[in-house]
Design a protein around this motif. Sequence first.
Motif, PDB file in Angstrom:
ATOM      1  N   ILE A 100      -3.358   4.045  -4.189  1.00  0.00           N
ATOM      2  CA  ILE A 100      -2.992   2.777  -3.828  1.00  0.00           C
ATOM      3  C   ILE A 100      -2.364   2.383  -4.651  1.00  0.00           C
ATOM      4  O   ILE A 100      -1.204   1.639  -5.278  1.00  0.00           O
TER       5      ILE A 100
ATOM      6  N   LEU B 122       0.228   3.807  -5.825  1.00  0.00           N
ATOM      7  CA  LEU B 122       1.153   3.495  -5.705  1.00  0.00           C
ATOM      8  C   LEU B 122       2.018   2.606  -5.405  1.00  0.00           C
ATOM      9  O   LEU B 122       3.260   2.588  -5.996  1.00  0.00           O
TER      10      LEU B 122
ATOM     11  N   HIS C  79       5.879   1.632  -6.016  1.00  0.00           N
ATOM     12  CA  HIS C  79       6.237   0.998  -4.342  1.00  0.00           C
ATOM     13  C   HIS C  79       5.801  -0.450  -4.448  1.00  0.00           C
ATOM     14  O   HIS C  79       4.528  -1.093  -4.662  1.00  0.00           O
TER      15      HIS C  79
ATOM     16  N   VAL D 190       3.067  -0.869   0.513  1.00  0.00           N
ATOM     17  CA  VAL D 190       2.182   0.259   0.936  1.00  0.00           C
ATOM     18  C   VAL D 190       0.877   0.050   2.287  1.00  0.00           C
ATOM     19  O   VAL D 190       0.814  -1.049   2.080  1.00  0.00           O
TER      20      VAL D 190
ATOM     21  N   SER E 237       5.887   2.909   1.404  1.00  0.00           N
ATOM     22  CA  SER E 237       4.876   4.078   1.636  1.00  0.00           C
ATOM     23  C   SER E 237       3.695   3.887   2.419  1.00  0.00           C
ATOM     24  O   SER E 237       3.473   3.085   2.986  1.00  0.00           O
TER      25      SER E 237
END
Length: 384
Positions: free
Chosen positions: A131, A134, A138, A141, A229
């Motif tokens: 995470i 990400l 992003h 999440v 995501s």
Amino acid sequence: MKPWRLTLTNQLVLGYGLHEHMDCYSTRPASEDELRSFHSSDYLEFLKRVTPENADSFLQQLPRFNIGDDCPIFSGMWDFCSLYAGASLDAASKVLNNQSDIAINWSGGLHHAKKSEASGFCYVNDIVLAILQLLRHHPRVLYIDIDVHHGDGVEQAFYSTDRVMTLSFHKYDKDNYFPGTGSWDDIGGGAGKHYSLNVPLRDGIDDENYIRLFKSIVQPVITSYQPSSIVLQCGADSLGGDRLGCFNLNIAAHGACVAYVKSFGLPLLLVGGGGYTPRNVSRLWCYETSIATGVDVGLELPVKLGSPYRAYFAPDYKLHPSLGRDGRFENKNTKKYLESVRIRIMEQLRYLNGAPSVQMMEIPPELGRLQSELQNGVKEEQKA
């Protein structure tokens, strides 16, 4: 938790030819620098050095790092941890680089590990590491956990940030079921208040009620939070007949949750987790691989699955054996109770007022410090 679960899963995936419908990659060990993005240096040094042969020289450190019955020392522990963590990091990279719409690491999903200690068979929290990866690109999440146990390690890591929303469906019994956390009023703190969502369930929930509740919560959560995501932990111990589980779910119902999350069309990372009846764990993760790839594999075991693997699926030799119909656990989840849980989640969502805006230069690197400050503040208020 032994790798035999993964061997059986791999054989089923190969037997059905699912590998022909996706890109397959060999993983590499996560580096110590990557692991330090969440875990403390002293804890990682301990994991790297301790072995069954020299464990006596680390006796004073074992309680500190919560090493014991649920988290034993075993040969190759460091290699195993760094490999499954590296696989989740690589999977996150494939999603970030638009190389994959869906990335899968069934060896990952070890959601109980904390910053400086092992917990519940989990030593390194690959989910938190993925995470954090990400979050580099992003804004938000969403983490969803359908393991029978509460995803406490991931929730704790992101307790104080609104850039990650955690949503865990699990058995909750504070005094009698591990880890004893995940009540409906466990909602996060600081900037992360109301961004930790928990769905505490009782013994014996069945397919119909689980799927209905799952969809009725996930849809408004995604609509409200607008994640860029999703990470979905697919722990198989929520299946009926699991040695440590207490639900009555069948493989098709568990897979229906994966299919529903996939239907939103967001970049998706699938990871494994718990599951202590290997033949059913492998059936489940193979079936969910087929959902991710959009391939209908039918109900029969693959013809190419030969000896010695086929023998483990006796006597039915089916991909979907009956797991939840024997009534092993009485369903204690009344419709009234499930509706009350859903309503509480909806009440939390009303506090959010839509998706939070994000300063992209701020990646939460000091989550442990933020949580400690929050907890210390709470303790001071209680003393006052």
